[in-house]
Scaffold this active site. Structure first.
Site, PDB file in Angstrom:
ATOM      1  N   GLU A 289     -41.923  24.474  33.338  1.00  0.00           N
ATOM      2  CA  GLU A 289     -40.461  24.408  33.254  1.00  0.00           C
ATOM      3  C   GLU A 289     -39.892  23.528  34.365  1.00  0.00           C
ATOM      4  O   GLU A 289     -38.906  22.812  34.164  1.00  0.00           O
ATOM      5  CB  GLU A 289     -39.873  25.819  33.332  1.00  0.00           C
ATOM      6  CG  GLU A 289     -40.114  26.645  32.070  1.00  0.00           C
ATOM      7  CD  GLU A 289     -39.630  28.074  32.201  1.00  0.00           C
ATOM      8  OE1 GLU A 289     -39.082  28.603  31.212  1.00  0.00           O
ATOM      9  OE2 GLU A 289     -39.804  28.665  33.291  1.00  0.00           O
TER      10      GLU A 289
ATOM     11  N   GLU B 201     -36.636  30.649  46.402  1.00  0.00           N
ATOM     12  CA  GLU B 201     -37.765  29.728  46.254  1.00  0.00           C
ATOM     13  C   GLU B 201     -37.324  28.444  45.552  1.00  0.00           C
ATOM     14  O   GLU B 201     -37.747  27.342  45.932  1.00  0.00           O
ATOM     15  CB  GLU B 201     -38.895  30.411  45.467  1.00  0.00           C
ATOM     16  CG  GLU B 201     -39.545  31.566  46.209  1.00  0.00           C
ATOM     17  CD  GLU B 201     -40.571  32.287  45.355  1.00  0.00           C
ATOM     18  OE1 GLU B 201     -41.495  32.885  45.925  1.00  0.00           O
ATOM     19  OE2 GLU B 201     -40.448  32.259  44.105  1.00  0.00           O
TER      20      GLU B 201
ATOM     21  N   HIS C 159       2.027   5.188  27.250  1.00  0.00           N
ATOM     22  CA  HIS C 159       2.467   4.533  26.014  1.00  0.00           C
ATOM     23  C   HIS C 159       2.115   5.426  24.833  1.00  0.00           C
ATOM     24  O   HIS C 159       1.025   6.001  24.774  1.00  0.00           O
ATOM     25  CB  HIS C 159       1.760   3.177  25.882  1.00  0.00           C
ATOM     26  CG  HIS C 159       2.062   2.449  24.605  1.00  0.00           C
ATOM     27  ND1 HIS C 159       3.322   2.042  24.255  1.00  0.00           N
ATOM     28  CD2 HIS C 159       1.245   2.044  23.586  1.00  0.00           C
ATOM     29  CE1 HIS C 159       3.290   1.415  23.094  1.00  0.00           C
ATOM     30  NE2 HIS C 159       2.043   1.413  22.660  1.00  0.00           N
ATOM     31  N   ASN C 160       3.046   5.543  23.879  1.00  0.00           N
ATOM     32  CA  ASN C 160       2.797   6.385  22.696  1.00  0.00           C
ATOM     33  C   ASN C 160       2.170   7.724  23.103  1.00  0.00           C
ATOM     34  O   ASN C 160       1.119   8.126  22.598  1.00  0.00           O
ATOM     35  CB  ASN C 160       1.883   5.652  21.701  1.00  0.00           C
ATOM     36  CG  ASN C 160       2.609   4.525  20.985  1.00  0.00           C
ATOM     37  OD1 ASN C 160       3.827   4.381  21.088  1.00  0.00           O
ATOM     38  ND2 ASN C 160       1.859   3.705  20.276  1.00  0.00           N
TER      39      ASN C 160
ATOM     40  N   GLU D  91       6.659   8.312  26.543  1.00  0.00           N
ATOM     41  CA  GLU D  91       7.366   7.687  25.424  1.00  0.00           C
ATOM     42  C   GLU D  91       7.544   8.693  24.293  1.00  0.00           C
ATOM     43  O   GLU D  91       6.613   9.430  23.952  1.00  0.00           O
ATOM     44  CB  GLU D  91       6.598   6.466  24.923  1.00  0.00           C
ATOM     45  CG  GLU D  91       7.333   5.711  23.828  1.00  0.00           C
ATOM     46  CD  GLU D  91       6.584   4.468  23.361  1.00  0.00           C
ATOM     47  OE1 GLU D  91       7.202   3.662  22.648  1.00  0.00           O
ATOM     48  OE2 GLU D  91       5.389   4.325  23.694  1.00  0.00           O
TER      49      GLU D  91
ATOM     50  N   ASP E  12       8.834   8.587  20.391  1.00  0.00           N
ATOM     51  CA  ASP E  12       9.201   7.774  19.228  1.00  0.00           C
ATOM     52  C   ASP E  12       9.794   8.708  18.175  1.00  0.00           C
ATOM     53  O   ASP E  12       9.064   9.457  17.528  1.00  0.00           O
ATOM     54  CB  ASP E  12       7.934   7.096  18.695  1.00  0.00           C
ATOM     55  CG  ASP E  12       8.202   5.705  18.177  1.00  0.00           C
ATOM     56  OD1 ASP E  12       9.361   5.405  17.894  1.00  0.00           O
ATOM     57  OD2 ASP E  12       7.243   4.928  18.054  1.00  0.00           O
TER      58      ASP E  12
ATOM     59  N   HIS F  20       4.202   7.808  15.154  1.00  0.00           N
ATOM     60  CA  HIS F  20       4.138   6.352  15.255  1.00  0.00           C
ATOM     61  C   HIS F  20       4.631   5.781  13.928  1.00  0.00           C
ATOM     62  O   HIS F  20       3.916   5.794  12.934  1.00  0.00           O
ATOM     63  CB  HIS F  20       2.698   5.929  15.548  1.00  0.00           C
ATOM     64  CG  HIS F  20       2.573   4.525  16.037  1.00  0.00           C
ATOM     65  ND1 HIS F  20       3.622   3.825  16.585  1.00  0.00           N
ATOM     66  CD2 HIS F  20       1.511   3.673  16.086  1.00  0.00           C
ATOM     67  CE1 HIS F  20       3.211   2.627  16.944  1.00  0.00           C
ATOM     68  NE2 HIS F  20       1.933   2.511  16.648  1.00  0.00           N
TER      69      HIS F  20
END
Length: 791
Positions: free
Chosen positions: A158, A194, A305-306, A335, A337, A350
């Site tokens: 392991e 350990e 933006h947007n 922003e 819209d 949008h």
């Protein structure tokens, strides 16, 4: 490994119940709802899930990945399922970065409360963890991943698998030798302490030991005077070195006797170098350190933006989550819209695309709730109003009723202002940026109006020549609002100039509805940030006022910088400008914001949902000044008489030489965690972004098959003409001779926030999240270029 944080982890009934596990519904959509068994692991730091109790489990998330836990009603998805599940049984786990939220529905209100309260307790603990606790958690996470059969101990097989997961290429015989040395119980497995000792044997730092011994007379410790010498000679701490040395010894020396004797051991020295004090980012730049009393136009403003989009510009999802994430990362200009929606309620999306719709009132509610959680400096709502008169009145009602006193509705002192107010003046206020009805005294003379028309036509023709394919409805030239004819004279000339100019071979837009008349009540909410059309710098100087602001597409802004960069700088010294991405960026990609910052543009709007170099630059600039979203521009960009031209910078700037020695790397992550046997071949690239002559990059060679502790020891040299504008980006890549080098991690910071000397650079992911403990170790030196060298 859970013992590592024992005694420090909070324990209560909620956490004990979470460790027993709970069946909950994992919800992705109205049609995707799956029952899963969630359980907090014994380490208290990770949550796993399975299809059923006792089933094969896999990691779901780490507590360190969680940003916050939200109640039912704050999730759009859970609200939509309110008829199917009681809202009180649901909750949302919000992750750092751009990872999608996890919506869960419990079988009872009590179970939901248990998980919400327990997770909030653990998130609070992680937020306040010190450096050692973070390392302990990191080790615990790795142990969980390496312990394949989950028996709490690790066999050598392991351990070998874990070494590959950790990017370690090691001779099997040597690895077994280290394993046996750490296995003090001689059980043939590693557990607890350990495993920690095994890790320590892997992470020896010979390059730091060599540096330590260079300043230590006995090789065992640094005396106070020796440490002061190091801080002065290498770290360039100057006169404060003596006081700082005492502080650092008290902070990082693990031995109490060492603290009393004012000496620093090797462990303490390494602890200092790996800490925030030893970071490349100057800790004095973390808190609010800049003058916040200057006019708004004197600052760079973190802008989105947007903001409503969490995907692309054509079919992406619109969500209030976009606003929440932007505001929580320090964005101060968002922003909105707005379009006419059904049932008389305005919607945000949008326009003219297939993006989803969200109610405007939900957006306003989210903004009101999250606007000032990260920063209490003003938030600007950049309204793109496409609504009818009736729905504009609804917009006004929602803004005023939901935001209340947060919304700025009148000038601060009730008198006509002579300059824009400062961020300090506007603390806790939300400002509306948008169209405003003209006052009688603001009307232009016909001659000036005709000149503006001609200049606007020339600008549009130039834009069509340079980008004939840019026919996006996002173009500012196609979304103007006509003023009320009852209150001001018609703007027929301007409308003619603002319409797209047809050219042979170009398709025109479909006919749109007549443009809406601006509602006086909405106009009245625009106090300091009146949106106006830009025609020319001369026109702006002669006809516009300091409280008017123009928006520029990236194409237009680039053209102006190239043709009249000095005038653009002067314009931005007295008026606000907003730059937005081209409509062709339908994939929500970003531009390089640096070239617009070079011209003093304040609101350089970014698609914040899209990770990459451009957002790294944005995050890098706004990392300083408490992440408040406002950064004071250099003085030569605040002077309305400035002669600075970003494309052709000349004296009196003092050029600097930057010498970077890239020394070593530590615990670099894999590029692809699914490739267990793949080990990275890392190289370091240093990129400079600033004025055009300063923008450059250099890189080291690659180190083969070692992402755990690669050593480069290579020096890179740069000459920087205008350091006040420079950003540095350190990128670690995985070399690939067959294809593009893969991204591993990066860190970006302003020149002004860079510390000299031996420094660690703590790497961030593509999403800007910590990759702790991944770092690179460097030495930084800057020197002023002499006049002889410049000539």
């Amino acid at each position: 490994m859970a013992y590592l944080l024992q005694g420090r982890l909070p324990i209560n009934q909620d956490l004990l119940l979470m460790q027993k596990g709970t069946m909950m519904r994992k919800v992705r959509s109205k049609s995707w709802k799956k029952l899963r068994f969630f359980r907090l692991q014994d380490d208290g730091m990770t949550v796993w899930h399975a299809r059923q109790a006792g089933g094969r489990a896999k990691p779901s998330f780490s507590i360190s990945d969680v940003d916050t836990v939200r109640e039912d009603h704050e999730s759009e998805l859970l609200r939509n399922l309110a008829e199917e599940f009681p809202l009180e049984q649901g909750f949302t786990i919000v992750f750092h970065g751009r990872r999608s939220n996890l919506d869960l529905v419990a079988n009872s209100v009590q179970e939901a409360q248990t998980w919400m309260q327990g997770l909030q307790l653990l998130v609070g603990f992680v937020t306040n963890m010190d450096q050692q606790e973070r390392l302990d958690q990191w080790l615990s996470d790795w142990f969980q991943r390496g312990d394949k059969n989950q028996d709490g101990r690790m066999s050598f097989g392991e351990v070998q698998r874990l070494l590959h997961l950790m990017n370690v290429e090691m001779d099997q015989e040597y690895a077994f030798q280290l394993f046996q040395t750490a296995d003090t119980s001689q059980s043939g497995t590693l557990e607890g302490e350990e495993f920690v000792e095994f890790y320590k044997s892997l992470t020896q730092r010979p390059e730091v030991q060599e540096l330590f011994e260079k300043f230590s007379s006995d090789g065992q410790k640094l005396t106070l005077l020796e440490f002061v010498d190091f801080l002065q000679e290498e770290q360039k701490e100057g006169e404060r070195a003596s006081d700082l040395a005492l502080e650092l010894i008290d902070r990082y020396e693990p031995s109490e006797s060492g603290k009393l004797r004012h000496v620093l051991s090797m462990d303490g020295f390494l602890g200092y170098l790996c800490s925030k004090d030893g970071d490349i980012f100057n800790p004095t730049c973390h808190p609010l350190y800049q003058d916040m009393t200057q006019p708004l136009n004197h600052y760079y403003i973190n802008s989105s933006h947007n903001t409503y989009l969490v995907g692309d510009q054509l079919c992406g999802q619109s969500s209030v989550e976009g606003y929440i994430r932007a505001l929580k990362r320090g964005c101060r200009c968002v922003e909105v819209d707005i379009w006419d929606g059904p049932s008389g309620e305005p919607i945000v999306y949008h326009g003219h695309t297939l993006t989803s719709r969200i109610p405007f009132k939900d957006v306003v509610a989210a903004i009101g709730q999250y606007a000032f959680q990260t920063s209490d400096y003003p938030v600007i709502l950049s309204l793109e109003n496409h609504c009818s008169w009736e729905q504009q009145e609804i917009i006004v009602r929602h803004l005023t009723e939901i935001l209340g006193d947060q919304l700025l509705t009148t000038a601060l002192d009730g008198q006509p202002p002579t300059q824009l107010p400062s961020p300090e003046d506007l603390r806790g206020k939300i400002l509306v940026k948008g169209k405003k009805l003209m006052l009688e005294e603001e009307e232009e003379e016909p001659e000036a109006e005709l000149e503006a028309e001609q200049e606007a036509r020339l600008d549009l023709e130039a834009q069509l020549e340079s980008e004939p394919q840019d026919l996006s409805p996002r173009s500012e030239d196609k979304k103007k609002v006509v003023m009320c004819p009852l209150l001001c004279r018609p703007l027929c000339c301007q409308i003619m100039a603002q319409a797209p100019i047809s050219k042979p071979g170009l398709l025109l837009f479909p006919k749109q509805k007549p443009k809406a008349i601006l509602c006086p009540a909405l106009s009245a909410l625009v106090v300091y940030l009146k949106a106006v059309t830009f025609y020319s710098f001369t026109h702006s100087r002669e006809h516009y006022h300091f409280y008017e602001t123009s928006s520029f597409s990236e194409t237009k802004a680039k053209s102006l910088i190239k043709e009249a960069g000095d005038e653009f700088v002067q314009h931005n010294a007295w008026q606000l400008s907003r730059v937005y991405p081209s409509g062709l960026r339908t994939d929500s990609s970003n531009y390089n914001p640096q070239e617009f910052w070079n011209a003093g543009c304040q609101m350089v709007a970014m698609n914040m949902q899209t990770a990459g170099l451009e957002m790294d630059l944005c995050d890098g600039l706004f990392r300083q000044n408490a992440g408040c979203g406002y950064v004071l521009k250099p003085d030569f960009l605040r002077d309305a008489q400035s002669s600075f031209h970003p494309e052709r910078p000349i004296s009196p700037f003092k050029a600097q030489t930057l010498i970077i020695q890239v020394i070593s790397g530590q615990q670099l992550p894999k590029v692809d965690n699914t490739k267990e046997q793949s080990i990275v071949d890392p190289l370091v690239r240093v990129e400079i972004f600033g004025v055009r002559p300063d923008t450059t990059r250099q890189e080291t060679s690659y180190v083969e098959n070692n992402g755990f502790n690669p050593y480069w020891g290579q020096t890179l040299c740069f000459r920087i003409l205008v350091p006040e504008l420079a950003l540095l980006r350190f990128v670690v890549k995985d070399y690939d001779w067959k294809s593009r080098n893969d991204f591993i991690g990066q860190y970006t910071l302003p020149w002004s926030c860079m510390q000299q000397g031996y420094r660690h650079i703590h790497l961030l992911s593509k999403d800007g999240l910590s990759l702790h403990p991944a770092s690179i170790f460097v030495h930084i030196c800057t020197q002023e270029v002499s006049e002889e060298a410049e000539s």
